[in-house]
Design a protein around this motif. Structure first.
Motif, PDB file in Angstrom:
ATOM      1  N   THR A   1      -7.327  17.297   0.971  1.00 33.67           N
ATOM      2  CA  THR A   1      -6.651  16.011   0.818  1.00 33.67           C
ATOM      3  C   THR A   1      -5.592  16.116  -0.261  1.00 33.67           C
ATOM      4  OG1 THR A   1      -8.654  14.840   1.470  1.00 33.67           O
ATOM      5  CG2 THR A   1      -6.975  13.557   0.341  1.00 33.67           C
ATOM      6  N   VAL A   2      -4.408  15.609   0.055  1.00 35.05           N
ATOM      7  CA  VAL A   2      -3.285  15.584  -0.875  1.00 35.05           C
ATOM      8  C   VAL A   2      -2.896  14.129  -1.080  1.00 35.05           C
ATOM      9  CG1 VAL A   2      -0.887  16.280  -1.198  1.00 35.05           C
ATOM     10  CG2 VAL A   2      -2.480  17.818  -0.084  1.00 35.05           C
ATOM     11  N   THR A   3      -2.649  13.742  -2.346  1.00 34.22           N
ATOM     12  CA  THR A   3      -2.307  12.360  -2.670  1.00 34.22           C
ATOM     13  C   THR A   3      -0.913  12.300  -3.264  1.00 34.22           C
ATOM     14  OG1 THR A   3      -4.625  11.939  -3.133  1.00 34.22           O
ATOM     15  CG2 THR A   3      -3.056  10.331  -3.963  1.00 34.22           C
ATOM     16  N   ALA A   4      -0.154  11.277  -2.903  1.00 34.72           N
ATOM     17  CA  ALA A   4       1.172  11.045  -3.489  1.00 34.72           C
ATOM     18  C   ALA A   4       1.311   9.562  -3.803  1.00 34.72           C
ATOM     19  CB  ALA A   4       2.267  11.490  -2.535  1.00 34.72           C
ATOM     20  N   SER A   5       1.631   9.271  -5.061  1.00 36.67           N
ATOM     21  CA  SER A   5       1.824   7.857  -5.439  1.00 36.67           C
ATOM     22  C   SER A   5       2.917   7.699  -6.486  1.00 36.67           C
ATOM     23  CB  SER A   5       0.501   7.291  -5.971  1.00 36.67           C
ATOM     24  OG  SER A   5       0.099   7.995  -7.122  1.00 36.67           O
TER      25      SER A   5
ATOM     26  N   ALA B   1       3.766  13.742   0.185  1.00 37.51           N
ATOM     27  CA  ALA B   1       2.433  14.254   0.524  1.00 37.51           C
ATOM     28  C   ALA B   1       2.541  15.367   1.568  1.00 37.51           C
ATOM     29  CB  ALA B   1       1.536  13.129   1.023  1.00 37.51           C
ATOM     30  N   ARG B   2       3.406  15.186   2.546  1.00 33.90           N
ATOM     31  CA  ARG B   2       3.585  16.204   3.585  1.00 33.90           C
ATOM     32  C   ARG B   2       4.175  17.484   2.990  1.00 33.90           C
ATOM     33  NH1 ARG B   2       3.257  14.183   8.784  1.00 33.90           N
ATOM     34  NH2 ARG B   2       4.736  15.678   9.634  1.00 33.90           N
ATOM     35  N   GLU B   3       5.129  17.331   2.074  1.00 35.45           N
ATOM     36  CA  GLU B   3       5.730  18.507   1.433  1.00 35.45           C
ATOM     37  C   GLU B   3       4.685  19.249   0.598  1.00 35.45           C
ATOM     38  OE1 GLU B   3       9.070  17.003  -0.740  1.00 35.45           O
ATOM     39  OE2 GLU B   3      10.228  16.626   1.089  1.00 35.45           O
ATOM     40  N   ARG B   4       3.839  18.502  -0.117  1.00 30.45           N
ATOM     41  CA  ARG B   4       2.793  19.133  -0.925  1.00 30.45           C
ATOM     42  C   ARG B   4       1.789  19.886  -0.068  1.00 30.45           C
ATOM     43  NH1 ARG B   4       1.526  14.299  -4.727  1.00 30.45           N
ATOM     44  NH2 ARG B   4       3.552  14.278  -5.698  1.00 30.45           N
ATOM     45  N   LEU B   5       1.379  19.268   1.030  1.00 27.39           N
ATOM     46  CA  LEU B   5       0.427  19.919   1.924  1.00 27.39           C
ATOM     47  C   LEU B   5       1.035  21.191   2.514  1.00 27.39           C
ATOM     48  CD1 LEU B   5      -2.343  19.824   3.266  1.00 27.39           C
ATOM     49  CD2 LEU B   5      -1.324  18.475   5.094  1.00 27.39           C
TER      50      LEU B   5
ATOM     51  N   ASP C   1       0.860  -1.177   0.000  1.00 30.47           N
ATOM     52  CA  ASP C   1       0.000   0.000   0.000  1.00 30.47           C
ATOM     53  C   ASP C   1       0.903   1.236   0.000  1.00 30.47           C
ATOM     54  OD1 ASP C   1      -2.299  -1.448   0.029  1.00 30.47           O
ATOM     55  OD2 ASP C   1      -2.508  -1.421   2.202  1.00 30.47           O
ATOM     56  N   SER C   2       1.412   1.601  -1.181  1.00 30.00           N
ATOM     57  CA  SER C   2       2.387   2.683  -1.243  1.00 30.00           C
ATOM     58  C   SER C   2       1.764   4.044  -1.528  1.00 30.00           C
ATOM     59  CB  SER C   2       3.456   2.380  -2.288  1.00 30.00           C
ATOM     60  OG  SER C   2       2.867   2.234  -3.558  1.00 30.00           O
ATOM     61  N   ARG C   3       0.529   4.106  -1.992  1.00 28.58           N
ATOM     62  CA  ARG C   3      -0.125   5.386  -2.254  1.00 28.58           C
ATOM     63  C   ARG C   3      -0.565   6.003  -0.925  1.00 28.58           C
ATOM     64  NH1 ARG C   3      -5.863   5.764  -4.962  1.00 28.58           N
ATOM     65  NH2 ARG C   3      -6.327   7.891  -4.420  1.00 28.58           N
ATOM     66  N   VAL C   4      -0.307   7.300  -0.758  1.00 22.09           N
ATOM     67  CA  VAL C   4      -0.606   7.981   0.497  1.00 22.09           C
ATOM     68  C   VAL C   4      -1.599   9.114   0.236  1.00 22.09           C
ATOM     69  CG1 VAL C   4       0.357   9.318   2.403  1.00 22.09           C
ATOM     70  CG2 VAL C   4       1.683   7.477   1.385  1.00 22.09           C
ATOM     71  N   GLN C   5      -2.660   9.157   1.054  1.00 23.79           N
ATOM     72  CA  GLN C   5      -3.595  10.281   1.045  1.00 23.79           C
ATOM     73  C   GLN C   5      -3.497  10.942   2.411  1.00 23.79           C
ATOM     74  OE1 GLN C   5      -7.335   8.310  -0.068  1.00 23.79           O
ATOM     75  NE2 GLN C   5      -7.420   9.806  -1.737  1.00 23.79           N
TER      76      GLN C   5
END
Length: 146
Positions: free
Chosen positions: A79-83, A95-99, A42-46
């Protein structure tokens, strides 16, 4: 998980600190590269944050963020998603950097537009170009019988 830190900038001179308890992380299967592990990891992070309830923002910042990020939120939840990465750890960091980047941009006050006037040289050049164009069109006209 640790607190999310947003660097200082316009609108947040001391930066922001979002408590880890206010951040919600969800993990799921990511499409793309990963080989055999793509179906199991489960590598995709929301990463989600409720902008209306967070203690990181004061009332002015909250109003500004809710207004600017209205198209990206579901209600008041951003919500920010990184995959992009194969690793869940790297996707969490992304995801944290984007937020943090979204919050930093959204809290910055809008810079008012200052009306400017054309310079004397630009006005002179514009009028000269208009005269040249008018002369060119004048020469294209058929001669007048008088």
């Amino acid at each position: 998980m640790e607190d999310l830190r947003v660097d200082p900038g316009p609108g947040a001179p001391r930066g922001l600190r979002v408590p880890a308890a206010e951040l919600v992380e969800q993990f799921s299967h990511a499409s793309g590269p990963g080989g055999q592990g793509v179906n199991t990891a489960d590598s995709r992070v929301q990463l989600s944050l409720d902008l209306a309830a967070t203690s990181a923002l004061d009332e002015v910042q909250r109003a500004r963020v809710l207004e600017r990020l209205a198209t990206r939120t579901a209600g008041t939840i951003l919500t920010v998603t990184a995959s992009e990465q194969r690793s869940q750890h790297r996707n969490r960091r992304a995801a944290r950097e984007r937020l943090a980047a979204l919050l930093r941009e959204a809290v910055a006050p809008e810079v008012p537009r200052r009306a400017t006037r054309p310079t004397a040289g630009s006005r002179r050049r514009r009028l000269a170009a208009k005269r040249r164009r008018a002369d060119l069109k004048q020469t294209r006209r058929p001669p007048r019988d008088e």
